[in-house]
Design a protein around this motif. Sequence first.
Motif, PDB file in Angstrom:
ATOM      1  N   PRO A   3       0.838  -1.214   0.000  1.00  0.00           N
ATOM      2  CA  PRO A   3       0.000   0.000   0.000  1.00  0.00           C
ATOM      3  C   PRO A   3       0.871   1.262   0.000  1.00  0.00           C
ATOM      4  O   PRO A   3       2.074   1.178   0.237  1.00  0.00           O
ATOM      5  CB  PRO A   3      -0.785  -0.120   1.305  1.00  0.00           C
ATOM      6  N   TYR A   4       0.274   2.423  -0.285  1.00  0.00           N
ATOM      7  CA  TYR A   4       1.066   3.664  -0.235  1.00  0.00           C
ATOM      8  C   TYR A   4       1.282   4.107   1.203  1.00  0.00           C
ATOM      9  O   TYR A   4       2.224   4.831   1.501  1.00  0.00           O
ATOM     10  CB  TYR A   4       0.428   4.782  -1.083  1.00  0.00           C
ATOM     11  N   GLY A   5       0.405   3.644   2.096  1.00  0.00           N
ATOM     12  CA  GLY A   5       0.548   3.995   3.503  1.00  0.00           C
ATOM     13  C   GLY A   5      -0.276   3.050   4.349  1.00  0.00           C
ATOM     14  O   GLY A   5      -1.262   2.500   3.856  1.00  0.00           O
ATOM     15  N   ARG A   6       0.146   2.823   5.568  1.00  0.00           N
ATOM     16  CA  ARG A   6      -0.688   2.043   6.489  1.00  0.00           C
ATOM     17  C   ARG A   6      -0.212   2.256   7.921  1.00  0.00           C
ATOM     18  O   ARG A   6       0.912   2.685   8.166  1.00  0.00           O
ATOM     19  CB  ARG A   6      -0.705   0.551   6.141  1.00  0.00           C
ATOM     20  N   GLN A   7      -1.090   1.905   8.845  1.00  0.00           N
ATOM     21  CA  GLN A   7      -0.796   2.089  10.267  1.00  0.00           C
ATOM     22  C   GLN A   7       0.201   1.053  10.760  1.00  0.00           C
ATOM     23  O   GLN A   7       0.394   0.019  10.127  1.00  0.00           O
ATOM     24  CB  GLN A   7      -2.091   1.996  11.077  1.00  0.00           C
ATOM     25  N   VAL A 187      -3.922   6.054   7.647  1.00  0.00           N
ATOM     26  CA  VAL A 187      -2.803   6.280   6.715  1.00  0.00           C
ATOM     27  C   VAL A 187      -1.878   7.417   7.161  1.00  0.00           C
ATOM     28  O   VAL A 187      -0.795   7.562   6.619  1.00  0.00           O
ATOM     29  CB  VAL A 187      -3.250   6.584   5.259  1.00  0.00           C
ATOM     30  N   LYS A 188      -2.296   8.199   8.155  1.00  0.00           N
ATOM     31  CA  LYS A 188      -1.496   9.359   8.561  1.00  0.00           C
ATOM     32  C   LYS A 188      -0.340   8.920   9.477  1.00  0.00           C
ATOM     33  O   LYS A 188      -0.112   7.730   9.656  1.00  0.00           O
ATOM     34  CB  LYS A 188      -2.394  10.418   9.217  1.00  0.00           C
ATOM     35  N   ILE A 189       0.379   9.878  10.055  1.00  0.00           N
ATOM     36  CA  ILE A 189       1.619   9.556  10.782  1.00  0.00           C
ATOM     37  C   ILE A 189       1.347   8.714  12.036  1.00  0.00           C
ATOM     38  O   ILE A 189       2.011   7.715  12.285  1.00  0.00           O
ATOM     39  CB  ILE A 189       2.374  10.848  11.186  1.00  0.00           C
ATOM     40  N   ILE A 190       0.396   9.159  12.853  1.00  0.00           N
ATOM     41  CA  ILE A 190      -0.065   8.350  13.996  1.00  0.00           C
ATOM     42  C   ILE A 190      -1.575   8.208  13.860  1.00  0.00           C
ATOM     43  O   ILE A 190      -2.218   9.028  13.206  1.00  0.00           O
ATOM     44  CB  ILE A 190       0.279   8.963  15.380  1.00  0.00           C
ATOM     45  N   THR A 191      -2.134   7.164  14.476  1.00  0.00           N
ATOM     46  CA  THR A 191      -3.572   6.937  14.266  1.00  0.00           C
ATOM     47  C   THR A 191      -4.355   6.749  15.558  1.00  0.00           C
ATOM     48  O   THR A 191      -3.812   6.299  16.567  1.00  0.00           O
ATOM     49  CB  THR A 191      -3.809   5.726  13.332  1.00  0.00           C
ATOM     50  N   GLU A 261       8.271   9.705  17.420  1.00  0.00           N
ATOM     51  CA  GLU A 261       9.661   9.990  17.036  1.00  0.00           C
ATOM     52  C   GLU A 261      10.213   8.867  16.164  1.00  0.00           C
ATOM     53  O   GLU A 261      10.831   9.103  15.126  1.00  0.00           O
ATOM     54  CB  GLU A 261      10.500  10.139  18.313  1.00  0.00           C
ATOM     55  N   GLU A 262       9.945   7.636  16.593  1.00  0.00           N
ATOM     56  CA  GLU A 262      10.403   6.459  15.850  1.00  0.00           C
ATOM     57  C   GLU A 262       9.757   6.400  14.454  1.00  0.00           C
ATOM     58  O   GLU A 262      10.411   6.076  13.451  1.00  0.00           O
ATOM     59  CB  GLU A 262      10.092   5.242  16.740  1.00  0.00           C
ATOM     60  N   PHE A 263       8.490   6.757  14.371  1.00  0.00           N
ATOM     61  CA  PHE A 263       7.793   6.801  13.074  1.00  0.00           C
ATOM     62  C   PHE A 263       8.448   7.825  12.145  1.00  0.00           C
ATOM     63  O   PHE A 263       8.670   7.574  10.961  1.00  0.00           O
ATOM     64  CB  PHE A 263       6.315   7.181  13.255  1.00  0.00           C
ATOM     65  N   LEU A 264       8.752   9.007  12.705  1.00  0.00           N
ATOM     66  CA  LEU A 264       9.308  10.094  11.890  1.00  0.00           C
ATOM     67  C   LEU A 264      10.695   9.738  11.369  1.00  0.00           C
ATOM     68  O   LEU A 264      11.023  10.006  10.210  1.00  0.00           O
ATOM     69  CB  LEU A 264       9.390  11.387  12.715  1.00  0.00           C
ATOM     70  N   VAL A 265      11.496   9.129  12.228  1.00  0.00           N
ATOM     71  CA  VAL A 265      12.856   8.752  11.836  1.00  0.00           C
ATOM     72  C   VAL A 265      12.804   7.757  10.684  1.00  0.00           C
ATOM     73  O   VAL A 265      13.503   7.898   9.680  1.00  0.00           O
ATOM     74  CB  VAL A 265      13.630   8.169  13.042  1.00  0.00           C
ATOM     75  N   ARG A 266      11.930   6.768  10.803  1.00  0.00           N
ATOM     76  CA  ARG A 266      11.817   5.750   9.760  1.00  0.00           C
ATOM     77  C   ARG A 266      11.309   6.348   8.440  1.00  0.00           C
ATOM     78  O   ARG A 266      11.838   6.060   7.368  1.00  0.00           O
ATOM     79  CB  ARG A 266      10.891   4.620  10.235  1.00  0.00           C
ATOM     80  N   ARG A 267      10.300   7.199   8.522  1.00  0.00           N
ATOM     81  CA  ARG A 267       9.769   7.827   7.302  1.00  0.00           C
ATOM     82  C   ARG A 267      10.837   8.684   6.622  1.00  0.00           C
ATOM     83  O   ARG A 267      10.968   8.674   5.394  1.00  0.00           O
ATOM     84  CB  ARG A 267       8.531   8.681   7.627  1.00  0.00           C
ATOM     85  N   ASN A 268      11.599   9.422   7.410  1.00  0.00           N
ATOM     86  CA  ASN A 268      12.659  10.256   6.822  1.00  0.00           C
ATOM     87  C   ASN A 268      13.764   9.405   6.216  1.00  0.00           C
ATOM     88  O   ASN A 268      14.362   9.771   5.212  1.00  0.00           O
ATOM     89  CB  ASN A 268      13.211  11.241   7.861  1.00  0.00           C
ATOM     90  N   ARG A 269      14.025   8.273   6.834  1.00  0.00           N
ATOM     91  CA  ARG A 269      15.031   7.337   6.336  1.00  0.00           C
ATOM     92  C   ARG A 269      14.595   6.762   4.968  1.00  0.00           C
ATOM     93  O   ARG A 269      15.377   6.686   4.027  1.00  0.00           O
ATOM     94  CB  ARG A 269      15.183   6.237   7.399  1.00  0.00           C
ATOM     95  N   ILE A 270      13.333   6.351   4.891  1.00  0.00           N
ATOM     96  CA  ILE A 270      12.794   5.817   3.628  1.00  0.00           C
ATOM     97  C   ILE A 270      12.870   6.890   2.539  1.00  0.00           C
ATOM     98  O   ILE A 270      13.273   6.616   1.401  1.00  0.00           O
ATOM     99  CB  ILE A 270      11.330   5.330   3.828  1.00  0.00           C
ATOM    100  N   ALA A 271      12.521   8.130   2.900  1.00  0.00           N
ATOM    101  CA  ALA A 271      12.566   9.232   1.927  1.00  0.00           C
ATOM    102  C   ALA A 271      13.997   9.444   1.433  1.00  0.00           C
ATOM    103  O   ALA A 271      14.230   9.604   0.229  1.00  0.00           O
ATOM    104  CB  ALA A 271      12.027  10.513   2.566  1.00  0.00           C
ATOM    105  N   PHE A 366       5.794   3.361   8.163  1.00  0.00           N
ATOM    106  CA  PHE A 366       6.748   2.836   9.147  1.00  0.00           C
ATOM    107  C   PHE A 366       7.155   1.389   8.848  1.00  0.00           C
ATOM    108  O   PHE A 366       8.315   1.029   8.925  1.00  0.00           O
ATOM    109  CB  PHE A 366       6.139   2.934  10.554  1.00  0.00           C
ATOM    110  N   GLY A 367       6.175   0.555   8.475  1.00  0.00           N
ATOM    111  CA  GLY A 367       6.461  -0.875   8.309  1.00  0.00           C
ATOM    112  C   GLY A 367       6.966  -1.265   6.921  1.00  0.00           C
ATOM    113  O   GLY A 367       7.096  -2.459   6.634  1.00  0.00           O
ATOM    114  N   LEU A 368       7.257  -0.287   6.060  1.00  0.00           N
ATOM    115  CA  LEU A 368       7.768  -0.624   4.717  1.00  0.00           C
ATOM    116  C   LEU A 368       9.183  -1.192   4.867  1.00  0.00           C
ATOM    117  O   LEU A 368      10.079  -0.508   5.362  1.00  0.00           O
ATOM    118  CB  LEU A 368       7.779   0.621   3.820  1.00  0.00           C
TER     119      LEU A 368
END
Length: 385
Positions: A3-7, A187-191, A261-271, A366-368
């Motif tokens: 998916p393009y995004g998920r919780q 689909v957003k950053i936190i749910t 914080e952990e979500f943001l770090v992972r998303r920035n890493r993927i980017a 996060f889980g990608l």
Amino acid sequence: MIPYGRQDISQSDIDSVIAVLKSEYLTQGPCVPQFEAKIAGLVSAKYAVAVNSATSALHLACLALDLGAEDWLWTTPISFVASANCGLYCGAKIDFVDIDLQTFNISPESLEIKLKAASKAGCLPKVLIVVHMAGQSCEMESIYKLSKEYGFKLIEDASHAIGGRYKKSRIGSCAFSDITVFSFHPVKIITTAEGGVATTNDIELAEKMSNLRSHGITRDRRVMVNKSNEPWYYEQQALGFNYRMTELQAALGLSQVDRLEEFLVRRNRIAKNYDIELKNLPLKTPHVSEGTYSAFHLYVVRLDVAKARVTHSEFFNQLQNSGIGVNLHYIPIYRQPFYKKLGFPDKYCPNAEIYYAQAVSLPIFFGLSDIDQGYIVSTIKRILN
Ligand SMILES: *Cc1c(COP(=O)(O)O)cnc(C)c1O
């Protein structure tokens, strides 16, 4: 399909919700105020009002700013329809300001030109809703200056952007706006499953929003119209709604905020990985503006349609057929049949049209896994090389 995004739901998220199920209150208990305090603390705003969706928060924000039938609400065409619909809920008239092609956010230059014209014509907006597209802040300082010069109120639709920063302050601090709205859709950053929050530093706006989220009813004797000492007495003073967040949602939110914080770090890493891997291809990776930290809700690439050997829709279809759930955020709102009926022509905003002809949102969440991201990258290279 990736998916393009998920919780991402952890055992502690689950435990937090189960504890509420075993407790006395499923709604209107202690978790919602705790969640509000936590969000306010996180973004350094004085007040936070939790509701059942960002759409509800946008509606309450417009009402709190007294948006009504004679007024104009301006927003960006490159957003989810809710950013404009909230104005229509209040009976207001809607107009769109074109985007900047680097950031996909409202262009302060286009805004200024449009404000000058509206000032002459006597139809300035009462409220502007800016959207921090994909998680990156708009140029709030310039937009704030214009709001003072032309006398309009500012709402930040930060549905994509919790945890993001602008010039060292967290998005949501309302340093350059009246109200900021966050979404907690899965689909957003936190749910919180469904849910949203509005932050503000203005106590009157906060009280108005929290009153309207629960039918416009007050139990505060200091503000009552009628004097009564009866213990059952309450008053409805305005026409409100039931936009309340449940305890289950707030409990999930409390637990998810701890993981932000952990979500943001992972998303920035993927980017960052995409930035590196997608160089030297006929597409543009997202531009990161100086002084901003993006929450990277979305990773939007723009296909160079003049150079690529596939069209935009071929690129999109081939990715989908390879099991990659790409998406397009967003169809310009004025193109929706409902908005066309309001009189908007098809190509109303030139930059939004260019964007719409080129944009593709790649999976980011996060889980990608690194393996899945590697597959996405190699598929893109195969299609474009
Ligand atoms: C998701 C989203 C909304 C609506 O959020 P809900 O919580 O689903 O109501 C509004 N604006 C933008 C920009 C969004 O991405």
